[in-house]
Scaffold this motif. Structure first.
Motif, PDB file in Angstrom:
ATOM      1  N   UNK A  38       0.878  -1.171   0.000  1.00 14.01           N
ATOM      2  CA  UNK A  38       0.000   0.000   0.000  1.00 14.01           C
ATOM      3  C   UNK A  38       0.914   1.219   0.000  1.00 14.01           C
ATOM      4  N   UNK A  39       0.855   1.999  -1.068  1.00 15.83           N
ATOM      5  CA  UNK A  39       1.798   3.105  -1.243  1.00 15.83           C
ATOM      6  C   UNK A  39       1.057   4.397  -1.529  1.00 15.83           C
ATOM      7  N   UNK A  40       1.337   5.406  -0.738  1.00 16.39           N
ATOM      8  CA  UNK A  40       0.822   6.755  -0.996  1.00 16.39           C
ATOM      9  C   UNK A  40       2.006   7.692  -0.850  1.00 16.39           C
ATOM     10  N   UNK A  41       2.624   8.043  -1.969  1.00 18.41           N
ATOM     11  CA  UNK A  41       3.839   8.846  -1.889  1.00 18.41           C
ATOM     12  C   UNK A  41       3.735  10.102  -2.745  1.00 18.41           C
ATOM     13  N   UNK A  42       4.432  11.120  -2.303  1.00 12.87           N
ATOM     14  CA  UNK A  42       4.521  12.388  -3.016  1.00 12.87           C
ATOM     15  C   UNK A  42       5.988  12.732  -3.209  1.00 12.87           C
ATOM     16  N   UNK A  43       6.289  13.427  -4.276  1.00 12.43           N
ATOM     17  CA  UNK A  43       7.662  13.839  -4.548  1.00 12.43           C
ATOM     18  C   UNK A  43       7.701  15.331  -4.812  1.00 12.43           C
ATOM     19  N   UNK A  53       8.124  11.826   0.205  1.00 13.57           N
ATOM     20  CA  UNK A  53       7.300  11.790   1.405  1.00 13.57           C
ATOM     21  C   UNK A  53       6.088  10.912   1.170  1.00 13.57           C
ATOM     22  N   UNK A  54       5.536  10.389   2.265  1.00 13.03           N
ATOM     23  CA  UNK A  54       4.332   9.586   2.136  1.00 13.03           C
ATOM     24  C   UNK A  54       4.294   8.439   3.116  1.00 13.03           C
ATOM     25  N   UNK A  55       3.320   7.567   2.907  1.00 12.35           N
ATOM     26  CA  UNK A  55       3.115   6.418   3.780  1.00 12.35           C
ATOM     27  C   UNK A  55       3.145   5.135   2.960  1.00 12.35           C
TER      28      UNK A  55
END
Length: 207
Positions: A38-43, A53-55
């Motif tokens: 489960x990936x929720x990332x921002x760049x 950043x993210x979870x």
């Protein structure tokens, strides 16, 4: 009454796209090594710096910094004069474990009951203006930047091109929403600092 419609596209080297490609690569790698990730990332990308950043909830451990550098290198940021270079830019990772509360709202014993960890609102439409059902102005804007990327990577004709670029295409539509003609095309591209030299050479020729 006829009207004008404009679409814009940015190249792979535009900061927005660089950020998107890094985020996409991280997701791809996590899923490749753990399909249940489960990936929720921002760049965030700025001069000489990348912030991740993210979870994430995954059984896989990845070198996220090296993945980001690999993406940047593939795009073409490989020279120090660009002020953003794959091997020397700073990469700060603030990726951490997914919140237990979010995970609780997402994961269920039955896959059919799975939820979504994030929600978004978008709009778009399919159209028969092009073979791939994209609006004509957007499709043309994409094609222009793809061709520009080919020219840049060949490095034969326009050796001064850099990765960041943007295109806009404005199409005039008829009353019944049919494209009639191209009203304007704009291509803006990052390039080496040659303008001053060219102006100086022109002045010398005039003397």
């Amino acid at each position: 009454m006829p009207y004008l419609f404009t679409s814009e596209s940015v190249s792979e080297g535009h900061p927005d796209k660089v950020a998107d490609q890094i985020s996409d690569a991280l997701i791809d790698y996590f899923l490749a090594y753990d399909a249940n990730s489960k990936v929720a990332c921002e760049t965030l990308v700025t001069t000489g710096q990348v912030v991740l950043a993210g979870e994430v909830k995954s059984e896989a451990y990845l070198d996220v910094q090296e993945i980001a550098r690999e993406v940047i290198r593939k795009i073409g940021y490989t020279k120090s004069e660009y002020m953003f270079e794959a091997d020397s830019c700073g990469i700060f990772s603030a990726i951490h474990e997914q919140s237990a509360h979010i995970n609780q709202g997402v994961e269920r014993k039955k896959k059919e009951d799975q939820g979504a960890g994030d929600q978004g609102m978008m709009f778009g439409y399919a159209t028969n203006e092009t073979d791939n059902y994209m609006p004509l102005p957007l499709e043309l804007a994409h094609l222009l930047l793809r061709e520009l990327a080919v020219i840049r990577k060949e490095g034969k004709v326009m050796t001064y091109l850099r990765p960041d670029a943007k295109s806009q295409v404005t199409i005039e539509y008829s009353d019944d929403n049919k494209p009639q003609r191209i009203d304007a095309i704009v291509i803006s591209t990052q390039h080496d600092d040659f303008a001053k030299d060219a102006i100086m050479l022109k002045r010398l020729r005039m003397m």
